[in-house]
Write a protein that holds these residues in place. Structure first.
Motif, PDB file in Angstrom:
ATOM      1  N   GLY A 181       0.988  -1.176  -0.106  1.00 23.68           N
ATOM      2  CA  GLY A 181      -0.108  -0.113  -0.145  1.00 23.68           C
ATOM      3  C   GLY A 181       0.927   1.394   0.094  1.00 23.68           C
ATOM      4  N   GLN A 182       0.382   2.098  -0.890  1.00 24.84           N
ATOM      5  CA  GLN A 182       1.008   3.526  -0.897  1.00 24.84           C
ATOM      6  C   GLN A 182       0.354   4.830  -0.157  1.00 24.84           C
ATOM      7  OE1 GLN A 182       1.967   4.373  -5.013  1.00 24.84           O
ATOM      8  NE2 GLN A 182       2.652   2.284  -5.496  1.00 24.84           N
ATOM      9  N   HIS A 183       1.386   5.245   0.767  1.00 22.06           N
ATOM     10  CA  HIS A 183       0.582   6.392   1.590  1.00 22.06           C
ATOM     11  C   HIS A 183       1.282   7.749   1.340  1.00 22.06           C
ATOM     12  CE1 HIS A 183      -1.499   2.846   3.292  1.00 22.06           C
ATOM     13  NE2 HIS A 183      -0.638   2.441   3.475  1.00 22.06           N
ATOM     14  N   PHE A 184       0.474   8.765   1.196  1.00 25.18           N
ATOM     15  CA  PHE A 184       1.122  10.125   1.000  1.00 25.18           C
ATOM     16  C   PHE A 184       0.516  11.114   2.004  1.00 25.18           C
ATOM     17  CE2 PHE A 184       0.540   7.791  -3.070  1.00 25.18           C
ATOM     18  CZ  PHE A 184       1.775   8.036  -3.812  1.00 25.18           C
ATOM     19  N   PRO A 185       1.367  12.046   2.295  1.00 19.77           N
ATOM     20  CA  PRO A 185       1.031  13.174   3.070  1.00 19.77           C
ATOM     21  C   PRO A 185      -0.476  13.782   3.095  1.00 19.77           C
ATOM     22  CG  PRO A 185       3.016  13.375   2.401  1.00 19.77           C
ATOM     23  CD  PRO A 185       2.386  12.554   1.578  1.00 19.77           C
ATOM     24  N   ARG A 186      -0.910  13.800   4.278  1.00 20.40           N
ATOM     25  CA  ARG A 186      -2.524  14.407   4.062  1.00 20.40           C
ATOM     26  C   ARG A 186      -2.572  15.875   4.328  1.00 20.40           C
ATOM     27  NH1 ARG A 186      -6.318  11.870   8.838  1.00 20.40           N
ATOM     28  NH2 ARG A 186      -7.296  13.573   7.661  1.00 20.40           N
ATOM     29  N   THR A 187      -3.481  16.455   3.742  1.00 20.11           N
ATOM     30  CA  THR A 187      -3.878  17.606   3.905  1.00 20.11           C
ATOM     31  C   THR A 187      -5.298  17.769   3.914  1.00 20.11           C
ATOM     32  OG1 THR A 187      -1.981  18.466   2.550  1.00 20.11           O
ATOM     33  CG2 THR A 187      -3.938  20.163   2.992  1.00 20.11           C
ATOM     34  N   ASP A 188      -5.657  18.413   5.043  1.00 15.42           N
ATOM     35  CA  ASP A 188      -7.195  18.769   5.377  1.00 15.42           C
ATOM     36  C   ASP A 188      -7.640  19.827   4.961  1.00 15.42           C
ATOM     37  OD1 ASP A 188      -6.984  15.881   6.581  1.00 15.42           O
ATOM     38  OD2 ASP A 188      -6.402  16.797   8.371  1.00 15.42           O
ATOM     39  N   PRO A 189      -8.747  20.039   4.137  1.00 14.87           N
ATOM     40  CA  PRO A 189      -9.063  21.320   3.901  1.00 14.87           C
ATOM     41  C   PRO A 189     -10.225  21.863   4.953  1.00 14.87           C
ATOM     42  CG  PRO A 189     -10.553  19.450   2.585  1.00 14.87           C
ATOM     43  CD  PRO A 189      -9.175  18.823   3.438  1.00 14.87           C
ATOM     44  N   VAL A 190      -9.975  23.070   5.326  1.00 13.51           N
ATOM     45  CA  VAL A 190     -10.911  23.703   6.256  1.00 13.51           C
ATOM     46  C   VAL A 190     -11.660  25.143   5.868  1.00 13.51           C
ATOM     47  CG1 VAL A 190     -10.813  24.568   8.543  1.00 13.51           C
ATOM     48  CG2 VAL A 190      -9.304  22.633   8.308  1.00 13.51           C
ATOM     49  N   VAL A 191     -12.628  25.282   5.750  1.00 12.24           N
ATOM     50  CA  VAL A 191     -13.153  26.536   5.525  1.00 12.24           C
ATOM     51  C   VAL A 191     -13.247  27.399   6.900  1.00 12.24           C
ATOM     52  CG1 VAL A 191     -14.607  25.906   3.751  1.00 12.24           C
ATOM     53  CG2 VAL A 191     -15.437  25.644   5.968  1.00 12.24           C
ATOM     54  N   ILE A 192     -12.688  28.656   6.559  1.00 13.03           N
ATOM     55  CA  ILE A 192     -12.792  29.731   7.645  1.00 13.03           C
ATOM     56  C   ILE A 192     -13.549  30.986   6.944  1.00 13.03           C
ATOM     57  CG2 ILE A 192     -10.200  30.400   7.127  1.00 13.03           C
ATOM     58  CD1 ILE A 192     -10.232  31.221   9.935  1.00 13.03           C
ATOM     59  N   GLU A 222     -16.677  18.249   4.721  1.00 16.59           N
ATOM     60  CA  GLU A 222     -16.819  17.013   4.531  1.00 16.59           C
ATOM     61  C   GLU A 222     -16.761  16.315   3.245  1.00 16.59           C
ATOM     62  OE1 GLU A 222     -20.541  16.570   6.351  1.00 16.59           O
ATOM     63  OE2 GLU A 222     -19.999  17.053   8.540  1.00 16.59           O
ATOM     64  N   PRO A 223     -16.356  14.896   3.174  1.00 14.92           N
ATOM     65  CA  PRO A 223     -16.552  14.114   1.763  1.00 14.92           C
ATOM     66  C   PRO A 223     -17.874  14.550   1.131  1.00 14.92           C
ATOM     67  CG  PRO A 223     -15.732  12.648   3.747  1.00 14.92           C
ATOM     68  CD  PRO A 223     -16.126  13.950   4.257  1.00 14.92           C
ATOM     69  N   GLY A 224     -17.553  14.752  -0.055  1.00  7.99           N
ATOM     70  CA  GLY A 224     -18.698  15.098  -0.997  1.00  7.99           C
ATOM     71  C   GLY A 224     -19.267  16.698  -1.132  1.00  7.99           C
ATOM     72  N   GLU A 225     -18.626  17.344  -0.208  1.00 11.85           N
ATOM     73  CA  GLU A 225     -19.088  18.646  -0.041  1.00 11.85           C
ATOM     74  C   GLU A 225     -18.274  19.772  -0.663  1.00 11.85           C
ATOM     75  OE1 GLU A 225     -21.137  20.522   4.032  1.00 11.85           O
ATOM     76  OE2 GLU A 225     -18.787  20.139   3.978  1.00 11.85           O
ATOM     77  N   ALA A 230     -19.932  23.837   2.709  1.00 12.98           N
ATOM     78  CA  ALA A 230     -19.494  23.845   3.896  1.00 12.98           C
ATOM     79  C   ALA A 230     -19.375  24.883   4.894  1.00 12.98           C
ATOM     80  CB  ALA A 230     -17.744  23.379   3.848  1.00 12.98           C
ATOM     81  N   VAL A 231     -19.176  26.152   4.122  1.00 13.53           N
ATOM     82  CA  VAL A 231     -19.359  27.315   4.900  1.00 13.53           C
ATOM     83  C   VAL A 231     -20.940  27.449   5.247  1.00 13.53           C
ATOM     84  CG1 VAL A 231     -19.734  29.867   4.641  1.00 13.53           C
ATOM     85  CG2 VAL A 231     -17.687  28.587   3.597  1.00 13.53           C
ATOM     86  N   ARG A 232     -21.898  27.043   4.549  1.00 14.89           N
ATOM     87  CA  ARG A 232     -23.377  27.378   5.154  1.00 14.89           C
ATOM     88  C   ARG A 232     -23.489  26.486   5.956  1.00 14.89           C
ATOM     89  NH1 ARG A 232     -23.924  27.639  -0.884  1.00 14.89           N
ATOM     90  NH2 ARG A 232     -24.050  29.521  -1.548  1.00 14.89           N
ATOM     91  N   ARG A 233     -23.082  25.035   6.011  1.00 10.84           N
ATOM     92  CA  ARG A 233     -23.347  24.307   7.062  1.00 10.84           C
ATOM     93  C   ARG A 233     -22.669  24.572   8.357  1.00 10.84           C
ATOM     94  NH1 ARG A 233     -20.210  20.398   8.957  1.00 10.84           N
ATOM     95  NH2 ARG A 233     -18.717  20.721   7.187  1.00 10.84           N
ATOM     96  N   GLU A 234     -21.411  24.751   8.330  1.00 12.25           N
ATOM     97  CA  GLU A 234     -20.666  24.992   9.695  1.00 12.25           C
ATOM     98  C   GLU A 234     -21.313  26.226  10.362  1.00 12.25           C
ATOM     99  OE1 GLU A 234     -18.252  23.784  11.415  1.00 12.25           O
ATOM    100  OE2 GLU A 234     -17.909  21.949  10.068  1.00 12.25           O
ATOM    101  N   VAL A 235     -21.655  27.398   9.441  1.00 12.87           N
ATOM    102  CA  VAL A 235     -22.029  28.500  10.316  1.00 12.87           C
ATOM    103  C   VAL A 235     -23.282  28.199  10.842  1.00 12.87           C
ATOM    104  CG1 VAL A 235     -22.861  30.872   9.643  1.00 12.87           C
ATOM    105  CG2 VAL A 235     -20.845  30.091   8.648  1.00 12.87           C
TER     106      VAL A 235
END
Length: 324
Positions: A181-192, A222-225, A230-235
């Motif tokens: 299995g190949q694994h790569f550094p993760r980056t998590d997208p965040v809305v601010i 979130e996945p599929g968003e 995401a902005v509207r949901r989080e607020v």
């Protein structure tokens, strides 16, 4: 956004030398050159020194020759960060070292660690305290190194079969020695998001923040968003405020531990606030005038997000009418 690339960690044009990651002989030859340099990290803290050469009080990310004894304390192979002026720069993790001065708990760790092999004046410092002290190049190198070293520290085993994985691609990949299995550094997208309604913006605070500190609302995508959804949901989840139009303005790598902050603006369609106490501690509408006073230190009830953060960047540009 006219000031989109002025955020801390926003990029300095670093040559990341991706073509060298799989070129073992080529990278080895470059590491033998006298100009090759290494930057050291201890439990997420970069080794820095005052930039006395420029006669300034700012700090600089210390680059050491690869034969320096401090780099010999690294517990794993270094990670290739890129090239500067044709010479490679690598990140070394010496987190196994046990200093006399331990780390401190809290929103920001103010403690400083001095390694016995470090050059005079050099010390390990919490990166959050250096947001406005580093040059764009030093900031990009530091953010990249902190994020990828942190990924290795927590992803040593294959997520498919649980067997220990091996580091490849000069630190930019891990491969499972059992299932391949190949694994790569993760980056998590965040809305601010800077949410506005007329002459006011919506700010909130989380438990554990410094007293009076308020910032823009934020949350993971979130996945599929989409970003807009995401902005509207989080607020809505955090404050009960409905948001209409959303625009993506800028972005910022944020290595705590591995986020990409997507700075957005949004227009509120409602005003009443109903907070989710699990998500945030308090939220409020803050007028331009109050926010300007807060930045000037004249509003004791509001401490804006620290300079160097994307939230501070968004708020200052909103006050200056430079968001569009």
């Amino acid at each position: 956004m006219r000031q989109a690339e002025e955020v801390t960690f926003g990029g300095s044009g670093l040559d990341r030398a991706a073509e060298l990651r799989g070129d073992i002989p080529g990278l080895a030859a470059l590491m033998q050159r006298p100009g090759a340099r290494g930057v050291a990290f201890w439990r997420g803290k970069p080794l820095i020194a005052d930039d006395a050469a420029r006669g300034e009080t700012c700090a600089g990310l210390l680059r050491l020759p690869l034969d320096h004894p401090l780099l010999g304390a690294a517990r794993a192979r270094p990670v290739l960060l890129g090239r500067e002026d044709g010479e490679v720069v690598l990140a070394y993790d010496i987190s196994a070292w046990e200093p006399d001065a331990p780390q401190e708990e809290g929103f920001v760790d103010p403690s400083v660690q001095v390694h016995p092999d470090a050059p005079a004046g050099a010390r390990f410092v919490e990166l959050r305290t250096l947001l406005m002290a580093l040059t764009p190049r030093d900031a990009e190198l530091a953010a990249t190194a902190k994020a990828i070293l942190g990924w290795h520290d927590t992803h040593g085993f294959c997520s498919r079969c649980g067997v220990a994985s091996d580091v490849t691609q000069a630190g930019w990949q891990r491969v499972c020695r059992s299932c391949g299995g190949q694994h790569f550094p993760r980056t998590d997208p965040v809305v601010i998001m800077l949410i506005t309604r007329g002459n006011a913006c919506l700010l909130g605070r989380s438990p554990g923040w410094p007293e009076g500190m308020y910032s823009c609302l934020a949350g993971f995508i979130e996945p599929g968003e989409t970003v807009e959804a995401a902005v509207r949901r989080e607020v809505m989840e955090e404050t009960g405020v409905e948001v209409g139009r959303v625009a993506l303005l800028t972005s910022q790598p944020w290595p705590w531990p591995s986020s990409l902050m997507l700075g957005c603006s949004g227009e509120a369609l409602s005003e009443e606030i109903t907070i989710d106490p699990v998500e945030i501690e308090h939220a409020q509408w803050v007028s331009r005038e109050r926010l300007a006073d807060a930045f000037a230190g004249l509003e004791p009830g509001i401490l804006p997000a620290r300079r160097g953060s994307i939230a501070n960047h968004l708020l200052r540009n909103w006050l200056a009418d430079r968001l569009d």
